[in-house]
Design a protein around this motif. Structure first.
Motif, PDB file in Angstrom:
ATOM      1  N   ARG A  38     -12.966 -26.543 -38.986  1.00 57.97           N
ATOM      2  CA  ARG A  38     -11.511 -26.947 -39.302  1.00 57.97           C
ATOM      3  C   ARG A  38     -11.307 -26.945 -40.954  1.00 57.97           C
ATOM      4  O   ARG A  38     -10.215 -26.651 -41.566  1.00 57.97           O
ATOM      5  CB  ARG A  38     -10.926 -27.755 -38.473  1.00 57.97           C
ATOM      6  CG  ARG A  38     -10.845 -27.638 -36.963  1.00 57.97           C
ATOM      7  CD  ARG A  38      -9.965 -26.253 -36.819  1.00 57.97           C
ATOM      8  NE  ARG A  38      -8.591 -26.377 -37.236  1.00 57.97           N
ATOM      9  CZ  ARG A  38      -7.980 -25.600 -37.687  1.00 57.97           C
ATOM     10  NH1 ARG A  38      -8.360 -24.514 -38.282  1.00 57.97           N
ATOM     11  NH2 ARG A  38      -6.488 -25.684 -38.177  1.00 57.97           N
ATOM     12  N   ALA A  39     -12.243 -27.968 -41.419  1.00 53.80           N
ATOM     13  CA  ALA A  39     -12.449 -28.405 -42.822  1.00 53.80           C
ATOM     14  C   ALA A  39     -12.428 -26.840 -43.689  1.00 53.80           C
ATOM     15  O   ALA A  39     -11.802 -26.835 -45.031  1.00 53.80           O
ATOM     16  CB  ALA A  39     -13.185 -29.164 -43.144  1.00 53.80           C
ATOM     17  N   LEU A  40     -13.032 -25.717 -43.120  1.00 53.99           N
ATOM     18  CA  LEU A  40     -13.254 -24.699 -43.857  1.00 53.99           C
ATOM     19  C   LEU A  40     -11.934 -23.778 -43.477  1.00 53.99           C
ATOM     20  O   LEU A  40     -12.066 -22.357 -43.954  1.00 53.99           O
ATOM     21  CB  LEU A  40     -14.435 -23.999 -43.429  1.00 53.99           C
ATOM     22  CG  LEU A  40     -15.838 -24.895 -43.863  1.00 53.99           C
ATOM     23  CD1 LEU A  40     -16.912 -24.093 -43.168  1.00 53.99           C
ATOM     24  CD2 LEU A  40     -15.789 -24.739 -45.328  1.00 53.99           C
ATOM     25  N   ASP A  41     -11.023 -24.315 -42.846  1.00 51.38           N
ATOM     26  CA  ASP A  41      -9.741 -23.349 -42.636  1.00 51.38           C
ATOM     27  C   ASP A  41      -9.923 -22.493 -41.579  1.00 51.38           C
ATOM     28  O   ASP A  41      -9.422 -21.524 -41.510  1.00 51.38           O
ATOM     29  CB  ASP A  41      -9.298 -22.999 -43.756  1.00 51.38           C
ATOM     30  CG  ASP A  41      -7.754 -22.686 -43.567  1.00 51.38           C
ATOM     31  OD1 ASP A  41      -6.967 -23.303 -42.751  1.00 51.38           O
ATOM     32  OD2 ASP A  41      -7.024 -21.613 -44.135  1.00 51.38           O
ATOM     33  N   VAL A  42     -11.031 -22.649 -40.711  1.00 52.51           N
ATOM     34  CA  VAL A  42     -11.223 -21.694 -39.532  1.00 52.51           C
ATOM     35  C   VAL A  42     -11.013 -22.174 -37.892  1.00 52.51           C
ATOM     36  O   VAL A  42     -11.186 -23.588 -38.067  1.00 52.51           O
ATOM     37  CB  VAL A  42     -12.815 -21.279 -39.612  1.00 52.51           C
ATOM     38  CG1 VAL A  42     -13.302 -20.168 -38.566  1.00 52.51           C
ATOM     39  CG2 VAL A  42     -13.231 -20.611 -41.001  1.00 52.51           C
ATOM     40  N   LEU A  43     -10.543 -21.651 -37.139  1.00 51.80           N
ATOM     41  CA  LEU A  43     -10.256 -22.344 -35.762  1.00 51.80           C
ATOM     42  C   LEU A  43     -11.698 -22.562 -35.167  1.00 51.80           C
ATOM     43  O   LEU A  43     -12.717 -21.483 -35.219  1.00 51.80           O
ATOM     44  CB  LEU A  43      -9.476 -21.383 -34.974  1.00 51.80           C
ATOM     45  CG  LEU A  43      -7.914 -21.278 -35.529  1.00 51.80           C
ATOM     46  CD1 LEU A  43      -7.181 -20.318 -34.532  1.00 51.80           C
ATOM     47  CD2 LEU A  43      -7.074 -22.862 -35.412  1.00 51.80           C
ATOM     48  N   SER A  44     -11.688 -23.585 -34.458  1.00 54.13           N
ATOM     49  CA  SER A  44     -13.221 -23.759 -33.816  1.00 54.13           C
ATOM     50  C   SER A  44     -13.077 -23.259 -32.505  1.00 54.13           C
ATOM     51  O   SER A  44     -12.000 -23.446 -31.564  1.00 54.13           O
ATOM     52  CB  SER A  44     -13.123 -25.242 -33.571  1.00 54.13           C
ATOM     53  OG  SER A  44     -13.515 -25.897 -34.878  1.00 54.13           O
TER      54      SER A  44
END
Length: 157
Positions: A70-76
């Protein structure tokens, strides 16, 4: 590292490897919980307690890995079926097996997670994502220590 400092193609390997680490860690947590519930024999108390410590630590780790995505702006990714499909860790059946077989299965599973964490470490290092690399190094250290303990249990059995 911010998402602006690396290209999309550079971050793809990091993200894909993090997703694999997440799925494998989640699968390992589940398999450790199964071993915790079903182990029997003379080492029951020792293993029951050790497995609980391990799955509780893995629960925290899974959250940390998902939050890094999420910090990398990706959905988990999430959901049992989705994560199981993404993982290469096999499941223990529900038939009763000797305690040493639970331990051996968990050794194999931890080795898979170490490999996944090393892929994260290496891909993050290649794009200078030191935060993700640090997370991966911590996971490697934890799993290598657990492997040492599990392997030590099997010695002279």
């Amino acid at each position: 590292m911010s998402t602006e400092t690396i290209s999309k193609s550079e971050s793809t390997a990091v993200v894909n490897n993090l997703k694999t680490l997440l799925a494998d860690s989640y699968a390992l947590m589940g398999q450790t919980h199964v071993a915790h519930w079903n182990v029997e024999g003379p080492a029951f108390f020792q293993l029951h307690t050790a497995f609980q410590t391990q799955y509780e630590e893995l629960f925290e780790a899974v959250d940390e890995i998902a939050e890094r995505l999420r910090a990398l702006d990706v959905l988990s990714p999430g959901g049992l079926r989705t994560l199981a499909d993404m993982s290469s860790i096999s499941e223990i059946g529900i038939e009763q097996i000797p305690a040493k077989d639970y331990v051996a299965h968990l050794i194999e599973s931890h080795e898979i997670v170490v490999s996944a964490a090393k892929a994260v470490r290496d891909s993050a290092g290649s794009v200078e994502d030191l935060e993700t690399q640090d997370l991966a190094i911590g996971r490697i250290q934890t799993h290598e220590k657990t492997l040492w303990m599990l392997k030590s249990f099997l010695k002279n059995l």
